[in-house]
Design a protein around this motif. Structure first.
Motif, short mmCIF file in Angstrom:
data_model
loop_
_atom_site.label_atom_id
_atom_site.label_comp_id
_atom_site.label_asym_id
_atom_site.label_seq_id
_atom_site.Cartn_x
_atom_site.Cartn_y
_atom_site.Cartn_z
N ALA A 82 0.83 -1.21 0.00
CA ALA A 82 0.00 0.00 0.00
C ALA A 82 0.87 1.26 0.00
N VAL A 83 1.97 1.23 0.74
CA VAL A 83 2.88 2.38 0.80
C VAL A 83 3.51 2.62 -0.57
N LEU A 84 3.97 1.56 -1.21
CA LEU A 84 4.59 1.68 -2.53
C LEU A 84 3.60 2.21 -3.55
N GLN A 85 2.40 1.69 -3.55
CA GLN A 85 1.38 2.14 -4.49
C GLN A 85 1.02 3.60 -4.25
N GLY A 86 0.98 4.00 -2.98
CA GLY A 86 0.67 5.40 -2.66
C GLY A 86 1.76 6.34 -3.15
N MET A 87 3.02 5.95 -2.98
CA MET A 87 4.13 6.80 -3.41
C MET A 87 4.24 6.87 -4.94
N THR A 88 4.11 5.73 -5.61
CA THR A 88 4.22 5.74 -7.07
C THR A 88 3.04 6.50 -7.69
N GLY A 89 1.87 6.39 -7.09
CA GLY A 89 0.72 7.13 -7.59
C GLY A 89 0.89 8.63 -7.39
N GLN A 90 1.49 9.01 -6.27
CA GLN A 90 1.70 10.43 -5.98
C GLN A 90 2.72 11.06 -6.91
N PHE A 91 3.71 10.28 -7.34
CA PHE A 91 4.75 10.80 -8.21
C PHE A 91 4.52 10.43 -9.68
N TRP A 151 7.12 9.32 2.56
CA TRP A 151 7.18 7.89 2.86
C TRP A 151 6.56 7.63 4.23
N VAL A 152 6.89 8.46 5.22
CA VAL A 152 6.34 8.30 6.57
C VAL A 152 4.83 8.50 6.54
N GLU A 153 4.37 9.49 5.78
CA GLU A 153 2.94 9.77 5.67
C GLU A 153 2.19 8.60 5.04
N GLN A 154 2.76 8.01 3.99
CA GLN A 154 2.12 6.86 3.36
C GLN A 154 2.10 5.65 4.29
N ALA A 155 3.16 5.48 5.08
CA ALA A 155 3.20 4.38 6.05
C ALA A 155 2.12 4.56 7.11
N ARG A 156 1.91 5.79 7.53
CA ARG A 156 0.86 6.08 8.52
C ARG A 156 -0.52 5.87 7.91
N ASN A 157 -0.69 6.21 6.63
CA ASN A 157 -1.97 6.00 5.97
C ASN A 157 -2.27 4.52 5.82
N ALA A 158 -1.22 3.73 5.57
CA ALA A 158 -1.40 2.28 5.39
C ALA A 158 -1.70 1.59 6.71
#
Length: 203
Positions: A82-91, A151-158
């Protein structure tokens, strides 16, 4: 008078009980042991008399080497996806299935987002050699947050219950550690663990 010959008997020991015990011990250690992930850089943590233990599950590990390079890892593979998908989607980055498998297989990650796709296209041995020279950027980008904070934000969201643990080298300048902690505090992440080597109090 002739000597009486005593018939020799072979000694036989039943090893079955010992084998059973060894198998049980092996099974016990395999099920209860925690495997330490390989770190891209060697970090010697400072000594401390604190006996507070870092949780073993739901932890976002932040590794800071003595030059200030930052790397991360997570123990939960489902959250990591979920973290990886969130970061790749954001960028706006697209990764294929093989690249995603390599990312999940990597013990730690720490590559700038603009180099992530190229990095994950490398051979796994080359990836291991390349990673120590990289590091997650801490410079602010367009929206005022750094890639590290995202990255920290996406980890918290996940995982809203995730714990943050910082492990830094004893030779890492305090200014770098302070910058990492300030980056977390600006996101209202005020609770985190500082990993140290346990040192007994001398009398």
């Amino acid at each position: 008078m002739g000597k009486v010959k005593i018939k020799k008997k072979s000694t036989w020991i039943d090893m079955t009980p010992m084998s059973d015990v060894m198998v049980l011990l092996l099974t016990f250690f395999m099920l209860t042991s925690t495997f330490v992930k390989n770190e891209p850089v060697k970090v010697v943590s400072p000594g401390s008399v604190s006996e507070v233990k870092v949780p073993e599950k739901n932890v976002l590990n932040i590794l800071v080497d003595n030059t200030g390079k930052i790397f991360m890892s997570m123990d939960n593979q489902h959250d990591l996806i979920a973290v990886l998908q969130g970061m790749t989607g954001q960028f706006g980055i697209s990764l294929n299935g093989e690249q995603e498998k390599k990312f999940l297989k990597d013990p730690m990650w720490g590559v700038p987002m603009d180099k992530l796709s190229t990095y994950l296209s490398l051979d796994e041995k080359v990836m291991a050699q390349e990673l120590p020279s990289q590091g997650i950027p801490t410079d602010s980008i367009d929206d005022g947050k750094s890639e590290f904070q995202l990255w920290v934000e996406q980890a918290r969201n996940a995982n809203s219950d995730i714990k943050i643990a910082i492990k830094a080298d004893e030779k890492t300048p305090y200014s770098i550690i302070k910058r990492v902690m300030e980056s977390l505090q600006s996101m209202n992440e005020n609770r985190y663990y500082l990993i140290t080597s346990y040192k007994k109090v001398e009398d």
